[in-house]
Every structure is written in C-alpha cells, then in structure tokens.
Design a protein around this motif. Structure first.
Motif, PDB file in Angstrom:
ATOM      1  N   GLY A  13     -36.293 177.959  39.027  1.00 20.87           N
ATOM      2  CA  GLY A  13     -35.298 176.885  38.890  1.00 20.87           C
ATOM      3  C   GLY A  13     -33.962 177.276  39.488  1.00 20.87           C
ATOM      4  N   SER A  15     -32.601 176.142  42.399  1.00 14.03           N
ATOM      5  CA  SER A  15     -32.015 175.204  43.366  1.00 14.03           C
ATOM      6  C   SER A  15     -30.700 174.625  42.866  1.00 14.03           C
ATOM      7  CB  SER A  15     -33.003 174.068  43.658  1.00 14.03           C
ATOM      8  OG  SER A  15     -33.381 173.424  42.458  1.00 14.03           O
ATOM      9  N   ILE A  18     -27.366 177.102  36.787  1.00  8.89           N
ATOM     10  CA  ILE A  18     -27.350 178.511  36.383  1.00  8.89           C
ATOM     11  C   ILE A  18     -28.284 179.331  37.275  1.00  8.89           C
ATOM     12  CG2 ILE A  18     -28.006 180.077  34.501  1.00  8.89           C
ATOM     13  CD1 ILE A  18     -27.035 177.863  32.529  1.00  8.89           C
ATOM     14  N   GLY A  19     -29.462 178.792  37.572  1.00  7.68           N
ATOM     15  CA  GLY A  19     -30.413 179.526  38.409  1.00  7.68           C
ATOM     16  C   GLY A  19     -29.861 179.789  39.804  1.00  7.68           C
ATOM     17  N   ALA A  63     -42.541 175.615  43.499  1.00  9.22           N
ATOM     18  CA  ALA A  63     -43.614 175.803  42.518  1.00  9.22           C
ATOM     19  C   ALA A  63     -43.166 175.200  41.199  1.00  9.22           C
ATOM     20  CB  ALA A  63     -43.930 177.289  42.314  1.00  9.22           C
ATOM     21  N   ASP A  64     -44.023 174.398  40.606  1.00  8.41           N
ATOM     22  CA  ASP A  64     -43.770 173.876  39.263  1.00  8.41           C
ATOM     23  C   ASP A  64     -44.241 174.955  38.281  1.00  8.41           C
ATOM     24  OD1 ASP A  64     -44.031 172.729  36.759  1.00  8.41           O
ATOM     25  OD2 ASP A  64     -44.969 170.882  37.469  1.00  8.41           O
ATOM     26  N   VAL A  65     -43.309 175.518  37.519  1.00  9.02           N
ATOM     27  CA  VAL A  65     -43.683 176.680  36.688  1.00  9.02           C
ATOM     28  C   VAL A  65     -44.675 176.325  35.589  1.00  9.02           C
ATOM     29  CG1 VAL A  65     -41.563 178.004  37.116  1.00  9.02           C
ATOM     30  CG2 VAL A  65     -41.669 176.428  35.156  1.00  9.02           C
ATOM     31  N   SER A  66     -44.819 175.033  35.297  1.00 12.52           N
ATOM     32  CA  SER A  66     -45.771 174.656  34.247  1.00 12.52           C
ATOM     33  C   SER A  66     -47.191 174.514  34.789  1.00 12.52           C
ATOM     34  CB  SER A  66     -45.330 173.352  33.573  1.00 12.52           C
ATOM     35  OG  SER A  66     -45.426 172.277  34.479  1.00 12.52           O
ATOM     36  N   ALA A  92     -35.949 178.261  34.914  1.00 13.35           N
ATOM     37  CA  ALA A  92     -36.348 176.845  35.011  1.00 13.35           C
ATOM     38  C   ALA A  92     -36.481 176.267  33.610  1.00 13.35           C
ATOM     39  CB  ALA A  92     -37.673 176.734  35.761  1.00 13.35           C
ATOM     40  N   ILE A  94     -35.814 172.394  31.091  1.00 12.34           N
ATOM     41  CA  ILE A  94     -35.316 171.026  30.947  1.00 12.34           C
ATOM     42  C   ILE A  94     -34.880 170.790  29.508  1.00 12.34           C
ATOM     43  CG2 ILE A  94     -36.531 169.945  32.875  1.00 12.34           C
ATOM     44  CD1 ILE A  94     -38.738 169.128  31.012  1.00 12.34           C
ATOM     45  N   ILE A 140     -33.851 182.860  30.261  1.00 18.03           N
ATOM     46  CA  ILE A 140     -32.642 182.072  29.993  1.00 18.03           C
ATOM     47  C   ILE A 140     -32.966 181.128  28.836  1.00 18.03           C
ATOM     48  CG2 ILE A 140     -30.876 180.541  30.901  1.00 18.03           C
ATOM     49  CD1 ILE A 140     -30.885 183.368  32.178  1.00 18.03           C
ATOM     50  N   SER A 141     -32.499 181.533  27.678  1.00 21.04           N
ATOM     51  CA  SER A 141     -32.703 180.770  26.453  1.00 21.04           C
ATOM     52  C   SER A 141     -31.518 179.814  26.281  1.00 21.04           C
ATOM     53  CB  SER A 141     -32.838 181.772  25.293  1.00 21.04           C
ATOM     54  OG  SER A 141     -32.868 181.100  24.070  1.00 21.04           O
ATOM     55  N   GLY A 186     -23.964 179.128  26.083  1.00 17.62           N
ATOM     56  CA  GLY A 186     -23.433 177.928  25.446  1.00 17.62           C
ATOM     57  C   GLY A 186     -23.448 176.817  26.480  1.00 17.62           C
ATOM     58  N   VAL A 187     -22.688 175.744  26.259  1.00 16.73           N
ATOM     59  CA  VAL A 187     -22.705 174.653  27.251  1.00 16.73           C
ATOM     60  C   VAL A 187     -22.065 175.132  28.552  1.00 16.73           C
ATOM     61  CG1 VAL A 187     -21.856 172.353  27.839  1.00 16.73           C
ATOM     62  CG2 VAL A 187     -22.742 172.803  25.554  1.00 16.73           C
TER      63      VAL A 187
HETATM   64  P1  NAP Z   1     -30.230 172.145  35.973  1.00 14.40           P
HETATM   65  O1  NAP Z   1     -28.884 172.078  36.570  1.00 14.40           O
HETATM   66  O2  NAP Z   1     -30.853 170.903  35.447  1.00 14.40           O
HETATM   67  O3  NAP Z   1     -31.246 172.820  37.009  1.00 14.40           O
HETATM   68  C1  NAP Z   1     -32.581 172.987  36.594  1.00 14.40           C
HETATM   69  C2  NAP Z   1     -33.317 173.836  37.589  1.00 14.40           C
HETATM   70  O4  NAP Z   1     -34.638 174.063  37.077  1.00 14.40           O
HETATM   71  C3  NAP Z   1     -33.476 173.154  38.935  1.00 14.40           C
HETATM   72  O5  NAP Z   1     -33.440 174.140  39.924  1.00 14.40           O
HETATM   73  C4  NAP Z   1     -34.869 172.543  38.851  1.00 14.40           C
HETATM   74  O6  NAP Z   1     -35.508 172.413  40.108  1.00 14.40           O
HETATM   75  C5  NAP Z   1     -35.578 173.608  38.053  1.00 14.40           C
HETATM   76  N1  NAP Z   1     -36.780 173.130  37.377  1.00 14.40           N
HETATM   77  C6  NAP Z   1     -36.902 172.156  36.423  1.00 14.40           C
HETATM   78  N2  NAP Z   1     -38.189 172.026  36.064  1.00 14.40           N
HETATM   79  C7  NAP Z   1     -38.886 172.935  36.797  1.00 14.40           C
HETATM   80  C8  NAP Z   1     -40.253 173.282  36.898  1.00 14.40           C
HETATM   81  N3  NAP Z   1     -41.181 172.675  36.155  1.00 14.40           N
HETATM   82  N4  NAP Z   1     -40.610 174.264  37.750  1.00 14.40           N
HETATM   83  C9  NAP Z   1     -39.689 174.898  38.523  1.00 14.40           C
HETATM   84  N5  NAP Z   1     -38.378 174.612  38.478  1.00 14.40           N
HETATM   85  C10 NAP Z   1     -37.988 173.646  37.631  1.00 14.40           C
HETATM   86  O7  NAP Z   1     -30.290 173.200  34.755  1.00 14.40           O
HETATM   87  P2  NAP Z   1     -29.173 174.190  34.160  1.00 14.40           P
HETATM   88  O8  NAP Z   1     -28.241 173.391  33.333  1.00 14.40           O
HETATM   89  O9  NAP Z   1     -28.674 175.080  35.214  1.00 14.40           O
HETATM   90  O10 NAP Z   1     -30.075 175.012  33.131  1.00 14.40           O
HETATM   91  C11 NAP Z   1     -30.810 176.134  33.562  1.00 14.40           C
HETATM   92  C12 NAP Z   1     -31.404 176.845  32.359  1.00 14.40           C
HETATM   93  O11 NAP Z   1     -30.347 177.208  31.466  1.00 14.40           O
HETATM   94  C13 NAP Z   1     -32.383 176.006  31.548  1.00 14.40           C
HETATM   95  O12 NAP Z   1     -33.428 176.821  31.085  1.00 14.40           O
HETATM   96  C14 NAP Z   1     -31.538 175.510  30.385  1.00 14.40           C
HETATM   97  O13 NAP Z   1     -32.321 175.221  29.247  1.00 14.40           O
HETATM   98  C15 NAP Z   1     -30.630 176.707  30.172  1.00 14.40           C
HETATM   99  N6  NAP Z   1     -29.354 176.373  29.510  1.00 14.40           N
HETATM  100  C16 NAP Z   1     -28.481 175.504  30.092  1.00 14.40           C
HETATM  101  C17 NAP Z   1     -27.272 175.215  29.463  1.00 14.40           C
HETATM  102  C18 NAP Z   1     -26.275 174.271  30.064  1.00 14.40           C
HETATM  103  O14 NAP Z   1     -25.337 173.856  29.329  1.00 14.40           O
HETATM  104  N7  NAP Z   1     -26.357 173.919  31.335  1.00 14.40           N
HETATM  105  C19 NAP Z   1     -26.991 175.795  28.216  1.00 14.40           C
HETATM  106  C20 NAP Z   1     -27.913 176.647  27.642  1.00 14.40           C
HETATM  107  C21 NAP Z   1     -29.090 176.952  28.308  1.00 14.40           C
HETATM  108  P3  NAP Z   1     -35.442 171.035  40.948  1.00 14.40           P
HETATM  109  O15 NAP Z   1     -33.991 170.836  41.270  1.00 14.40           O
HETATM  110  O16 NAP Z   1     -36.266 171.275  42.142  1.00 14.40           O
HETATM  111  O17 NAP Z   1     -35.973 169.982  40.028  1.00 14.40           O
END
Ligand code: NAP
Length: 251
Positions: A13, A15, A18-19, A63-66, A92, A94, A140-141, A186-187
């Motif tokens: 994840g 793209s 955080i990733g 790759a879809d990790v699921s 990765a 959601i 990444i929890s 956190g957020v």
């Molecule tokens: P984001 O901006 O929504 O980005 C999600 C990333 O995960 C994208 O690169 C997406 O790829 C990829 N992804 C989603 N489903 C996938 C799948 N089935 N297989 C492979 N890649 C997949 O997310 P984010 O906010 O950066 O969050 C990243 C991680 O941090 C998550 O695990 C989230 O739970 C955790 N987290 C986030 C926050 C926050 O406030 N942002 C806080 C705590 C924890 P595509 O773009 O190709 O769909």
C-alpha cells in the motif's frame, strides 16, 4: 544517510499516504524498495520516480494483498528484481467507520481481508524470501487498536488482531533473527483520512485540542519511526507496539 543501505524492502500500500512516505524514506536511506499498490498505478509510479530521482532504487508492483496469488506474485517479482528480501512493511489497510446498525458482511470481510489476512499472507510469503540473516517485519496498526472510537468496532478489531499477530509471531520467530513490531499511528493526514472525512472535521479539531503535541500527524512522522525499526539501531526490539500519535493515547 544510509541506515538501510542495500536492504531490500517491500512496502504494501505504498502508492499513497503513510506507505508512500515509508517507501520514500526507505529509498533515501539506501534501501531497494518495492512499492506495492492495489489499483493506483500512476500514484505508485510517482513514488518510484521520487525515489529514483533522489538516487535510490525502486520498482512498483501491483498486488491485492488479500489475494494469495497476487501476494505470491509480489514476492516472486521482488526476488526477480532484487534477489532477496530483508524488510516487509504491512501498511496496506482500509478503514470504514460505521455504526453497528450499518455494518455489512461485505465491509467486515473487506477490512479483515485487507488488514489482517493480507498481512498474514505477506508475512507467510516473506518467510520464504528472507535470507540467512533473518528479516524484519513492521505492521502498521493504529492507535484505534487500543483506544477504539464509536463506529470503529470492526476497524479497531482488525488492528487489535494485527497487534496480537505481532506479539504471537515475535515469540514464534524465536531463534530465527526475525524481528516484528507494530507501529500505532494516531490520526495522520493522508489521502485516506481526507476521503474518510477526518481532516478538517470537528473530530480533528477536538483531537488536536486533546493531543499533547497539538497537531495531526503527517506521513513522515510515521515513516521516520519505520526507518528506525527497520534499521540495526532497533536490533534488540521485537514484539513491541509503538504509538506514534503526539501523545493522544486514552482519548
Ligand atoms: P490511504 O491513504 O488510504 O492509502 C492506502 C494504501 O493502501 C494505498 O496505497 C492503497 O493502494 C493501498 N491498498 C488498499 N487496499 C489494498 C490492497 N488490498 N492491497 C494492496 N494495497 C492496498 O491510507 P493511509 O491513511 O496512508 O493508511 C495506511 C495504513 O495506516 C493503513 O493500514 C491504516 O489503517 C493505517 N493508519 C492510518 C491512519 C491515518 O489517520 N491515516 C491512522 C492509523 C493507522 P491503491 O491506491 O492502489 O488503492
């Protein structure tokens, strides 16, 4: 800096959000980075370009990790490009905040399949790719795993499951020199948290007011800690849950 010089890392994840920040920081530290994405090829290519423009090495792999076959292909393409694997970041994920009355079986499976099953499948595959020197896994929890919010029952449960996996596997890997840790953000301001409506909301304002460090997180806040955990500086840390949340724990 070169704290990850010549290490090979997969960031799932990567793209967006955080990733993407973890992938870029790993690249700056000398790692060869596999930028995984599900559907956003253009965004993943931009992350690769940013890494290579800064003198690093990276490839993008869809790759879809699921999906087990996709995960197998992700690790095969990594091996083909770089020969081995040192670091896996299970990023990765959601998040779908829904009142219990609105919960659907599809939303339950989407979140558990990506956040939990996806991480397990990637960990399983990583064990076949790590070299003689062992490996390093970062999950990444979320702070939501220990401080669940209303409407976040399923999402929080996925992240609590991920933390339990971190602890169980840290013990299961005993003697194998494989470290595994959870980062609990956190957020953080990302594409995902914008889409979810957190950024700019009353919820964010309240959160900032009760956060000791007085702001929402940025992806780099998390990426810097991921670099530390991936590096030899964290060589005696495993099975830990590390909050990176401006001190918000308990809200
Ligand atoms: P984001 O901006 O929504 O980005 C999600 C990333 O995960 C994208 O690169 C997406 O790829 C990829 N992804 C989603 N489903 C996938 C799948 N089935 N297989 C492979 N890649 C997949 O997310 P984010 O906010 O950066 O969050 C990243 C991680 O941090 C998550 O695990 C989230 O739970 C955790 N987290 C986030 C926050 C926050 O406030 N942002 C806080 C705590 C924890 P595509 O773009 O190709 O769909």
């Amino acid at each position: 800096m070169s704290r990850l010089k010549n290490k090979v890392a997969i960031v799932t994840g990567a793209s967006k959000g955080i990733g993407a920040a973890i992938a870029k920081n790993f690249g700056l530290e000398g790692a060869k980075v596999v930028v995984n994405y599900a559907s956003s090829k253009e965004d993943a290519d931009k992350v690769v370009k940013s890494i290579t423009d800064n003198g690093g090495t990276a490839i993008a792999v869809q790759a879809d990790v699921s999906n087990e076959l996709d995960v197998t292909r992700l690790f095969e393409e990594t091996k083909k490009a770089f020969g081995t694997l040192d670091i896996l970041v299970n990023n990765a994920g959601i998040y779908q905040y829904q009142a219990i009355e609105e919960l659907t079986i599809a939303s339950f499976h989407n979140q558990f399949n990506t956040n939990v099953l996806g991480s397990l499948l990637a960990i399983q595959a990583s064990l076949k790719s790590f070299g003689e020197n062992g490996g390093n896994i970062i999950n990444i929890s979320s702070e939501a795993s220990k401080s669940p919010l209303p409407t976040g029952s399923v999402y929080s449960a996925t992240k609590a499951a991920l933390d339990a996996i971190t602890i169980a596997l840290s013990k299961e890997f005993s003697g194998k020199n494989i470290r595994i840790n959870s980062i609990l953000p956190g957020v953080v301001e990302t594409e995902g948290s914008h889409t979810a409506g957190f950024i700019g909301s009353d919820f964010e304002t309240k959160l900032i007011a009760t956060t000791p460090l007085g702001r929402t997180g940025q992806p780099d806040d998390i990426a810097k800690v991921a670099v530390f955990l991936a590096s030899d500086d964290a060589g005696w840390i495993t099975g830990e849950k590390i909050s990176v949340s401006g001190g918000i724990y308990g809200v």
